[in-house]
Write an enzyme that holds these catalytic residues in place. Structure first.
Site, PDB file in Angstrom:
ATOM      1  N   CYS A   1       0.854  -1.192   0.000  1.00 39.19           N
ATOM      2  CA  CYS A   1       0.000   0.000   0.000  1.00 39.19           C
ATOM      3  C   CYS A   1       0.886   1.237   0.000  1.00 39.19           C
ATOM      4  O   CYS A   1       0.608   2.238  -0.666  1.00 39.19           O
ATOM      5  CB  CYS A   1      -0.883   0.035   1.238  1.00 39.19           C
ATOM      6  SG  CYS A   1      -1.906  -1.413   1.472  1.00 39.19           S
TER       7      CYS A   1
ATOM      8  N   HIS B   1       0.928   5.006  -1.449  1.00 42.00           N
ATOM      9  CA  HIS B   1       0.311   5.879  -0.446  1.00 42.00           C
ATOM     10  C   HIS B   1       1.206   6.147   0.764  1.00 42.00           C
ATOM     11  O   HIS B   1       0.715   6.560   1.801  1.00 42.00           O
ATOM     12  CB  HIS B   1      -1.028   5.289   0.006  1.00 42.00           C
ATOM     13  CG  HIS B   1      -2.092   5.354  -1.047  1.00 42.00           C
ATOM     14  ND1 HIS B   1      -2.618   6.537  -1.488  1.00 42.00           N
ATOM     15  CD2 HIS B   1      -2.724   4.384  -1.744  1.00 42.00           C
ATOM     16  CE1 HIS B   1      -3.532   6.291  -2.417  1.00 42.00           C
ATOM     17  NE2 HIS B   1      -3.616   4.994  -2.597  1.00 42.00           N
TER      18      HIS B   1
ATOM     19  N   ARG C   1     -13.164  -0.236  -1.834  1.00 43.10           N
ATOM     20  CA  ARG C   1     -11.985   0.568  -2.152  1.00 43.10           C
ATOM     21  C   ARG C   1     -10.694  -0.184  -1.822  1.00 43.10           C
ATOM     22  O   ARG C   1      -9.760  -0.238  -2.615  1.00 43.10           O
ATOM     23  CB  ARG C   1     -12.056   1.906  -1.391  1.00 43.10           C
ATOM     24  CG  ARG C   1     -10.916   2.856  -1.560  1.00 43.10           C
ATOM     25  CD  ARG C   1     -10.674   3.288  -2.985  1.00 43.10           C
ATOM     26  NE  ARG C   1      -9.760   2.363  -3.665  1.00 43.10           N
ATOM     27  CZ  ARG C   1      -9.458   2.420  -4.959  1.00 43.10           C
ATOM     28  NH1 ARG C   1     -10.009   3.314  -5.742  1.00 43.10           N
ATOM     29  NH2 ARG C   1      -8.626   1.563  -5.490  1.00 43.10           N
TER      30      ARG C   1
ATOM     31  N   CYS D   1      -7.701  -1.833  -4.263  1.00 39.86           N
ATOM     32  CA  CYS D   1      -6.279  -1.527  -4.123  1.00 39.86           C
ATOM     33  C   CYS D   1      -5.457  -2.813  -4.147  1.00 39.86           C
ATOM     34  O   CYS D   1      -4.403  -2.869  -4.768  1.00 39.86           O
ATOM     35  CB  CYS D   1      -6.011  -0.778  -2.816  1.00 39.86           C
ATOM     36  SG  CYS D   1      -6.301   0.985  -2.930  1.00 39.86           S
TER      37      CYS D   1
END
Lengths: 105, 272
Positions: B181, B185, B229, B233
């Site tokens: 992730c 991010h 969501r 991802c």
């Protein structure tokens, strides 16, 4: 049975601002699911009434998006008046919802 | 020939590489224009239709046990919906685990209404033709926390553990692309196509993980929650698909929400 609309109507002076959210799949007939075309299914007419008198009506096509939003202004409205909106689709289904106009800020 | 091609590729990469840094910051005219567009769309967000549907599903007796969800405890007592979303994920003693909002709603649908977990988890995400009930119900519950400050609980040891597990998942690199992730991010100024990517390790940007969800996606006209969501991802990272409403998803949501705590949750969103 179709899901209810959400209608918001607020008045500023003597003009009411009305926003209508409609729950409708609005299928264009162009989309396929599992190789088969999804049949055309769309709202054909929309009518809006202020205290029972038609103030707005429209013929629309499948070019309008899913779950469409309509906004319009009505002159000569005051808080407490009733706004009624009706849609009818190509399968003969229809839905009517009503709201009371609220005073603006 | 092949070598020449490789060189050309290398040159192209070198030419492109400095660009993201140069374009990095928030003064991006494209993003600003899109924010304007979103502000107009928010005035009449179709997400409200799903909120209305969710409220009706919450109140109506349904399922094999023919019960409503009005006895569902979202952490503030049975039936209390207002403000509950902003205080989740949190620890629930009856299941001895941390749950996020959608996981808790699924739990209530199973225990109170008698639905089967397998059925709810089979197709948990919205399509053009169908919006699963937990999505609408989560939308309703979330909307009742609009304007409140995010206050995920971090008092119980399991809540603290969930944060640590979520953090580990966030930074865990794996899959065909060796991604985590954090690859997208956990860095400032990243973008995917024209979308700027927030850095969720920074408190002021972490809110953007939670803000706008559940959201109505104009592409396809579908309603999505955070469960979708995060699932998407993982798909983009080429990870194995995470289990729907699982403890792992709650842990990752705990990490993201705690990073954003104290910031205002503005309610239902509308997405491109």
């Amino acid at each position: 049975m179709a899901d209810p609309m959400k209608i918001r109507a607020t008045v500023q002076g003597d003009v009411a601002d009305v926003r209508v959210l409609m729950a409708h799949p609005m299928e264009t007939g162009q989309r396929k699911q599992g190789g088969k075309p999804v049949p055309l299914h769309f709202i054909q007419t929309i009518t809006a009434q202020l205290n029972g008198k038609t103030v707005f009506s429209a013929d629309i096509s499948q070019a309008i998006s899913r779950n469409p939003v309509f906004a319009f202004k009505v002159k000569g409205a005051k808080a407490g008046d009733k706004i009624t909106v009706t849609w009818k689709d190509n399968k003969g289904e229809s839905r009517t919802d009503e709201t009371t106009i609220r005073g603006g800020s | 020939m092949r070598q020449a091609l490789m060189l050309a590729v290398a040159a192209a990469v070198a030419a492109v590489a400095p660009w993201p840094q140069a374009m990095a910051q928030t003064e991006d005219p494209v993003a600003a224009d899109f924010d304007k567009f979103r502000a107009i769309m928010e005035e009449a967000n179709p997400a409200e239709l799903f909120e209305a549907k969710g409220e009706q599903l919450w109140r109506t007796p349904r399922g094999p046990k023919n019960a409503s969800l009005e006895q569902c405890d979202l952490g503030l007592g049975p039936g209390v919906v207002k403000g509950a979303y902003a205080q989740m994920p949190r620890y629930f003693a009856d299941v001895d685990r941390v749950m996020d909002a959608e996981a808790r709603i699924v739990h209530c649908m199973i225990t109170l209404q008698g639905f089967k977990r397998e059925d709810l988890a089979k197709k948990p995400f919205s399509s053009a033709t169908k919006t699963p009930d937990p999505v609408s119900i989560t939308t309703y519950v979330a909307a009742q926390s609009a304007g409140m400050k995010l206050a995920p609980q971090q008092t119980h040891p399991k809540e603290k553990a969930a944060y640590e597990i979520g953090k580990e998942i966030f930074f865990y690199r794996a899959g065909a692309y060796d991604f985590s992730c954090a690859s997208c991010h956990g860095v400032d100024g990243q973008r995917i196509r024209t979308q700027p990517l927030p850095n969720f390790t920074r408190p002021e940007q972490a809110i953007r993980a939670i803000q706008g969800w559940p959201g109505y996606r104009m592409t396809g006209g579908v309603m999505h929650t955070l469960q979708w969501r995060l699932n998407d991802c993982f798909r983009q990272q080429r990870f194995p698909e995470p289990d729907y409403a699982s403890e792992m998803m709650s842990a990752l949501l705990t990490y993201l929400t705690v990073n954003a705590q104290g910031q205002e949750y503005k309610g239902l969103g509308i997405k491109r």
